[in-house]
Design a protein around this motif. Sequence first.
Motif, short mmCIF file in Angstrom:
data_model
loop_
_atom_site.label_atom_id
_atom_site.label_comp_id
_atom_site.label_asym_id
_atom_site.label_seq_id
_atom_site.Cartn_x
_atom_site.Cartn_y
_atom_site.Cartn_z
N ASN A 2 -39.78 108.09 94.72
CA ASN A 2 -40.11 106.66 94.44
C ASN A 2 -41.20 106.92 93.44
N ARG A 133 -35.38 100.10 97.23
CA ARG A 133 -36.71 100.88 96.59
C ARG A 133 -36.31 101.72 95.45
N GLY A 201 -38.24 103.82 103.03
CA GLY A 201 -38.88 103.21 101.86
C GLY A 201 -39.57 101.92 102.03
N GLN A 203 -42.43 99.35 102.34
CA GLN A 203 -44.01 99.58 101.99
C GLN A 203 -44.78 98.57 102.63
#
Length: 367
Positions: A2, A133, A201, A203
């Motif tokens: 990412n 993501r 993914g 956050q």
Amino acid sequence: MNAPLKNDRFLRALRREPVDTTPIWVMRQAGRYLPEYRATRERAGSFMGLAQNPEFACEVTLQPLDRFELDAAILFSDILTIPDAMGLGLSFAQGEGPQFARPVRSADDIARLAVPDMDGELRYVMDAVRMIRRELDGRVPLIGFAGSPWTLACYMVEGSGSRDFARLKAMCWNEPALAHRLLDVLAHSVAAYLAAQAAAGAQALMIFDTWGGLLGPAPFREFSLRYMAQIVAALKTDPHARELPVVLFSKGANTHLAAMADTGCAALGVDWTVDLADARRAVAGKVALQGNLDPAILHASPAVIRREARAVMDSYGNHPGHVFNLGHGITPEVDPGHVRVLVDEVHAYGRTLREDRAATQPRPTGT
């Protein structure tokens, strides 16, 4: 791999660190007020067809970010994915909201429930998180979310929406041990679900306790807060989730802010029925706060929207740890142009607040 974040205001604010301006995102920012959402929903054929298709979920998650300078994206999904994965037969009747074909009413019903397979029945959610993501490419952070055990249980026992969810309340009074068994399996499910979103993914993580405010003080602590605290504690032991900030939002539960701040969460969402200055005093600097403009104000004129946004920010004061949001979700009839007015005003006034603070800071003197 990412991409690194280009805009981390939201995460910094949740850590109560200085930011250049107040970050903003909006609950239900991907929704029916956007014509592009309605077009995608039409292509999907149904709400479930939209939510359970990772490509469509990714598309509608990104739509508000293409219109507005928002500081976070939130996964497009529904809070009832967990009970649906438990086999309760979720559907959405036109104009009537969610309904379950097999509501949970007895000890046998609860005994049949188990934590869903995150790589099985709920894989579509994790696929959507991974896709979003990747497509965000570091533009802003991605929020994953779940409904609270109490809120999920409300729908599961009632079988649909309700003004008071009296069936679950009756279970709590008449058969509290049974209610606790239901809430416990839901707490384990929500913790696993959020941990899986973190691994995919997400956050930041958010728990929506939409119906916590229906409970009195002691029942709230016993049947709602207890299980949100259990989830936060479980996430802190998970290798993927333990470093992620967790936001708790319990609508109508403003008298419990101090106790909610003691759960170990990073932030509390606050509805519009409490002054942010009072909320900040209640949490005593332990957590960040998110909120809390009345969603109905988005139906007012741009001048009123700007004025009321500034009032919310003035109420919080020029302190670290504020994420601007509505006090609940945006409504379908809102003019998207009014959302742009709000987002732009929050960023502009947030910079002004920080410039004013810098101007009043004492200058260091030489020796």
